[in-house]
Design a protein around this motif. Sequence first.
Motif, PDB file in Angstrom:
ATOM      1  N   LEU A  22       0.852  -1.178   0.000  1.00 57.64           N
ATOM      2  CA  LEU A  22       0.000   0.000   0.000  1.00 57.64           C
ATOM      3  C   LEU A  22       0.890   1.232   0.000  1.00 57.64           C
ATOM      4  O   LEU A  22       1.780   1.366   0.840  1.00 57.64           O
ATOM      5  CB  LEU A  22      -0.910   0.008   1.227  1.00 57.64           C
ATOM      6  CG  LEU A  22      -1.987   1.079   1.258  1.00 57.64           C
ATOM      7  CD1 LEU A  22      -3.001   0.855   0.137  1.00 57.64           C
ATOM      8  CD2 LEU A  22      -2.692   1.087   2.597  1.00 57.64           C
ATOM      9  N   ASP A  60      -5.172  -3.249   2.520  1.00 60.80           N
ATOM     10  CA  ASP A  60      -5.017  -2.287   3.602  1.00 60.80           C
ATOM     11  C   ASP A  60      -5.352  -2.968   4.930  1.00 60.80           C
ATOM     12  O   ASP A  60      -6.493  -3.375   5.142  1.00 60.80           O
ATOM     13  CB  ASP A  60      -5.953  -1.097   3.374  1.00 60.80           C
ATOM     14  CG  ASP A  60      -5.733   0.036   4.362  1.00 60.80           C
ATOM     15  OD1 ASP A  60      -4.963  -0.139   5.338  1.00 60.80           O
ATOM     16  OD2 ASP A  60      -6.334   1.104   4.161  1.00 60.80           O
ATOM     17  N   ASP A  62      -5.616  -1.660   7.813  1.00 59.72           N
ATOM     18  CA  ASP A  62      -6.336  -0.771   8.724  1.00 59.72           C
ATOM     19  C   ASP A  62      -7.831  -0.729   8.408  1.00 59.72           C
ATOM     20  O   ASP A  62      -8.241  -1.000   7.282  1.00 59.72           O
ATOM     21  CB  ASP A  62      -5.766   0.642   8.639  1.00 59.72           C
ATOM     22  CG  ASP A  62      -4.340   0.718   9.157  1.00 59.72           C
ATOM     23  OD1 ASP A  62      -3.998  -0.072  10.065  1.00 59.72           O
ATOM     24  OD2 ASP A  62      -3.568   1.555   8.649  1.00 59.72           O
ATOM     25  N   SER A  64     -11.351   0.660   7.230  1.00 61.31           N
ATOM     26  CA  SER A  64     -11.646   1.574   6.127  1.00 61.31           C
ATOM     27  C   SER A  64     -13.138   1.839   6.033  1.00 61.31           C
ATOM     28  O   SER A  64     -13.941   0.911   6.070  1.00 61.31           O
ATOM     29  CB  SER A  64     -11.150   0.954   4.814  1.00 61.31           C
ATOM     30  OG  SER A  64     -11.499   1.754   3.724  1.00 61.31           O
ATOM     31  N   ARG A 142     -12.069   0.299  -3.571  1.00 56.17           N
ATOM     32  CA  ARG A 142     -11.815  -0.623  -2.461  1.00 56.17           C
ATOM     33  C   ARG A 142     -12.843  -1.741  -2.495  1.00 56.17           C
ATOM     34  O   ARG A 142     -14.040  -1.491  -2.361  1.00 56.17           O
ATOM     35  CB  ARG A 142     -11.875   0.103  -1.117  1.00 56.17           C
ATOM     36  CG  ARG A 142     -10.656   0.982  -0.884  1.00 56.17           C
ATOM     37  CD  ARG A 142     -10.686   1.606   0.499  1.00 56.17           C
ATOM     38  NE  ARG A 142      -9.478   2.360   0.730  1.00 56.17           N
ATOM     39  CZ  ARG A 142      -8.514   1.977   1.559  1.00 56.17           C
ATOM     40  NH1 ARG A 142      -8.616   0.866   2.254  1.00 56.17           N
ATOM     41  NH2 ARG A 142      -7.429   2.720   1.701  1.00 56.17           N
TER      42      ARG A 142
END
Length: 152
Positions: A22, A60, A62, A64, A142
């Motif tokens: 990323l 990712d 984390d 989102s 995404r």
Amino acid sequence: MTVFQCRDCHRAVTPALTERPLPDPHTDDGWYQPEVWPTDANGHCDRPIVRMAPGTFAVDPDPSGPPYVLDEPSGLLVESGPSGTVVLHPGDGIGLEQHPDLAMRRGYCCGMDGEWGPNLVCACGAVIATVYSDCYQVQELRLQPGAVGRRD
């Protein structure tokens, strides 16, 4: 190479992609475009900042997207949506359609902002992705981790 497919109908929703880390906007060059381009009188830019190069993706780790929760130390709202979203170039989605609920397609002047959650569905109707395509934000697509399967 990796292809992502809808978990409901098993249809490919991306072309073959290559995994990359990323991008970090403070250190990465090349496939991430951190430059600020000139804008017109309305503040629009014809060269938006795009996080991923065509044909690449990153996962990712984390959270989102929504829901947004209060971060006590900072006093700011932070994303607490799913972790593990697949981030790709906005043009690398195949056969994705706008969410049938008009409220989910919320945006501003140039595109959808994704702030209310996933705004794209597979042709079979499964809610599958969020596109961030408005001019004020980084452009990306995404895929929701629970909505897609990965085929390597």
